[in-house]
Write a protein that holds these residues in place. Structure first.
Motif, short mmCIF file in Angstrom:
data_model
loop_
_atom_site.label_atom_id
_atom_site.label_comp_id
_atom_site.label_asym_id
_atom_site.label_seq_id
_atom_site.Cartn_x
_atom_site.Cartn_y
_atom_site.Cartn_z
N SER A 111 0.69 -1.07 0.01
CA SER A 111 0.13 -0.02 0.01
C SER A 111 0.76 1.16 0.07
O SER A 111 0.43 2.21 -0.17
N HIS A 112 2.22 1.23 0.24
CA HIS A 112 2.95 2.26 0.39
C HIS A 112 4.31 1.81 -0.13
O HIS A 112 4.70 0.73 -0.28
N ASP A 113 5.31 2.98 -0.81
CA ASP A 113 6.56 2.62 -1.25
C ASP A 113 7.43 2.46 0.07
O ASP A 113 7.04 2.80 1.03
N ASN A 114 8.13 1.15 0.23
CA ASN A 114 8.58 0.69 1.35
C ASN A 114 9.99 0.04 1.13
O ASN A 114 10.18 -0.44 -0.01
N SER A 115 10.64 -0.33 2.26
CA SER A 115 11.99 -1.02 2.03
C SER A 115 11.99 -2.43 1.87
O SER A 115 11.18 -3.00 2.44
N ALA A 171 9.00 -0.85 10.54
CA ALA A 171 7.93 -1.41 9.85
C ALA A 171 6.78 -1.05 10.81
O ALA A 171 6.78 -1.31 11.94
N GLY A 172 5.80 -0.41 10.18
CA GLY A 172 4.60 -0.17 11.17
C GLY A 172 4.85 1.03 11.68
O GLY A 172 3.89 1.63 12.63
N ARG A 173 6.23 1.66 12.03
CA ARG A 173 6.19 2.79 12.71
C ARG A 173 7.05 3.70 11.83
O ARG A 173 8.29 3.81 11.68
N ALA A 174 6.33 4.83 10.89
CA ALA A 174 7.24 5.38 9.93
C ALA A 174 8.10 6.59 10.51
O ALA A 174 7.91 6.76 11.54
N PHE A 175 9.28 7.01 9.56
CA PHE A 175 9.75 8.14 10.12
C PHE A 175 9.12 9.64 9.83
O PHE A 175 8.85 9.50 8.64
N ALA A 193 9.42 -0.99 6.09
CA ALA A 193 8.89 0.33 6.60
C ALA A 193 8.73 1.35 5.58
O ALA A 193 9.42 1.18 4.50
N ILE A 194 7.69 2.34 5.59
CA ILE A 194 7.60 3.07 4.60
C ILE A 194 8.86 3.97 4.23
O ILE A 194 9.50 4.46 5.05
N LEU A 195 9.08 4.24 2.96
CA LEU A 195 10.09 5.02 2.56
C LEU A 195 9.84 6.61 3.03
O LEU A 195 8.90 7.13 2.37
#
Ligand code: AMP
Ligand code: MG
Length: 427
Positions: free
Chosen positions: A63-67, A95-99, A115-117
């Motif tokens: 669902s999001h750009d991620n690593s 993962a599940g806690r974005a910067f 994790a979300i980029l």
């Protein structure tokens, strides 16, 4: 409905007295169509069921750009074309806690798989190649833009079919459906199959064996094969070689099932009234299939209340226990898959193996010998199980494959390559 017998007799290469195995399978598949009824089920109940409608993805997956890796999230434009780049570590993305912040020029964040980029990050450098010095992170040259990243919608896009109707749902599809957050879906209803054995010599288990009698095993192998295919099985027991009893059984079966399977009563020398009765109660073709085992077989429709009544498809299998299983796997299995709505129904694959024993082969027929696979010097080899008589059910139990000796094939010499069908996956 157009007449089955007319349709068959107009078909190319139709010779009911010597029908090629592949042709018989094609003719059957052409005449059948899937049962129309759909059911809503929860995702776990959908395992091994056939999807009735496309599953449309309600979301992008991911669902999001991620690593894709544990490492350092960087802006590719920050990296020196040659030589190391020194970046400032400003935080962590889990993962599940974005910067939550921004990664500006010259900065990086530690990032974990999934994790979300962060915004503007377009490259992940794996932790193994980076060097940490205090709050600085040293990135070696040679990175690529977009490396170790997964883009939103890369697997599945919102609004697009994720799984097409006709798929028999395996664990992978059950997982995909769950990954979309979908809890309920439409599957085809199970195919209903009524079965009975015919023969005055048959004895049911739990009763003493009379002289000259045999226990009825076919109903049990058929029950097992049908259950594995996901059918609802209606077991009607043994029906005596008696016209009134058989007629009653056919009427009852046609009233409640999509397909009827019988064993026995179709070979030369069998009580002819069974064939007559089948023909009277519907439209049935009697085939001598160019195969061993399993030469005689009846196929058609039983419609005791006339051509406009729904009725049921009939597969009149031979009586010999091995012939029952071989004809089931070669003809009934694909037919049931078609009725179940599986699309496409593809022929069961065969693989080459080296046959270590010589085998005789009759001309102008396909033979299905029972074989045992093993490996020798890294090569797959096969040897036939012992006695291959069509009454020797033990040969099916010992075997893990069919050795398929094709129609045109001549005898097999020791060391020749043959095609085998693995029973695993078929059975
Ligand atoms: P048929 O095709 O009826 O002539 O049967 C061929 C052979 O298969 C005979 O030896 C039968 O006794 C045997 N047979 C037929 N039906 C069954 C059954 N339901 N279970 C086990 N053997 C059977
Ligand atoms: Mg019989």
């Amino acid at each position: 409905m157009t007449s089955i017998l007319q349709t068959l007799s107009c078909a190319d290469n139709y010779d009911p007295n010597s029908l090629h195995v592949d042709r018989a399978r094609e003719l059957i598949l052409d005449l059948l169509s899937p049962v129309g009824v759909h059911e809503r089920v929860f995702v776990r109940q959908a395992l091994d069921r056939v999807l009735a409608e496309d599953v449309i993805s309600p979301i992008d997956v991911p669902s999001h750009d991620n690593s894709a890796m544990d490492g350092w999230a960087v802006r590719y434009s920050d990296l020196a074309a040659s030589g190391e780049t020194r970046l400032k570590n400003i935080g962590t993305a889990l993962a599940g806690r974005a910067f939550e912040g921004r990664v500006d020029a010259g900065e990086t964040v530690r990032i974990m798989t999934g994790a979300i980029l962060p915004q503007d990050v377009d490259c992940v450098v794996i932790q193994e190649v980076a060097r940490v010095e205090g709050d600085a992170v040293i990135i070696p040259p040679g990175q690529r833009r977009d490396q170790n990243t997964r883009r939103a919608g890369e697997d599945l896009q919102a609004g697009r079919p994720a799984i097409a109707a006709g798929k028999k749902l395996r664990p992978a599809e059950i997982g995909i459906i769950a990954s979309l957050g979908v809890a309920e879906l439409s599957v085809r209803r199970r195919v209903r199959v009524a079965l009975f054995s015919t023969g005055d010599e048959l004895c049911s288990i739990g009763t003493p064996l009379a002289p000259g009698a045999v226990y009825d095993s076919n109903r049990y192998t058929l029950w097992g094969m049908l259950t594995r295919l996901g059918c609802d099985v209606i077991d009607m027991g043994v029906v005596r070689d008696d016209p009134a009893a058989l007629e009653a059984a056919f009427r009852e079966a046609a009233g409640c099932a999509d397909a009827i399977i019988t064993s026995g009563g179709v070979s030369v020398g069998e009580a002819d009234f069974i064939k007559q009765l089948m023909a009277q109660l519907g439209e049935v073709a009697f085939w001598k299939i160019a195969m061993k085992p399993g030469r005689p077989m009846a196929f058609g429709r039983i419609q005791p209340d006339g051509a406009d009544s729904p009725g049921a498809w009939l597969f009149g299998l031979p009586g010999n226990p091995v012939a029952v299983m071989v004809t089931f796997y070669q003809f009934v299995r694909p037919a049931i898959l078609k009725l179940a709505g599986v699309d496409p129904v593809i022929p069961f694959p065969a693989f080459p193996a080296r046959c270590v024993e010589a085998m005789k082969k009759g001309r102008g027929r396909t033979e299905f010998q029972r074989g045992i696979l093993f490996q020798e010097d890294g090569e797959w080899c096969v040897r036939p199980t012992g006695a291959q008589g069509s009454g020797v059910l033990r040969s099916m139990s010992e075997a893990d494959c069919f050795i398929v000796l094709e129609h045109e094939r001549e005898k097999v010499g020791a060391g020749d390559t043959v095609n085998v069908q693995l029973m695993s996956g078929l059975v």
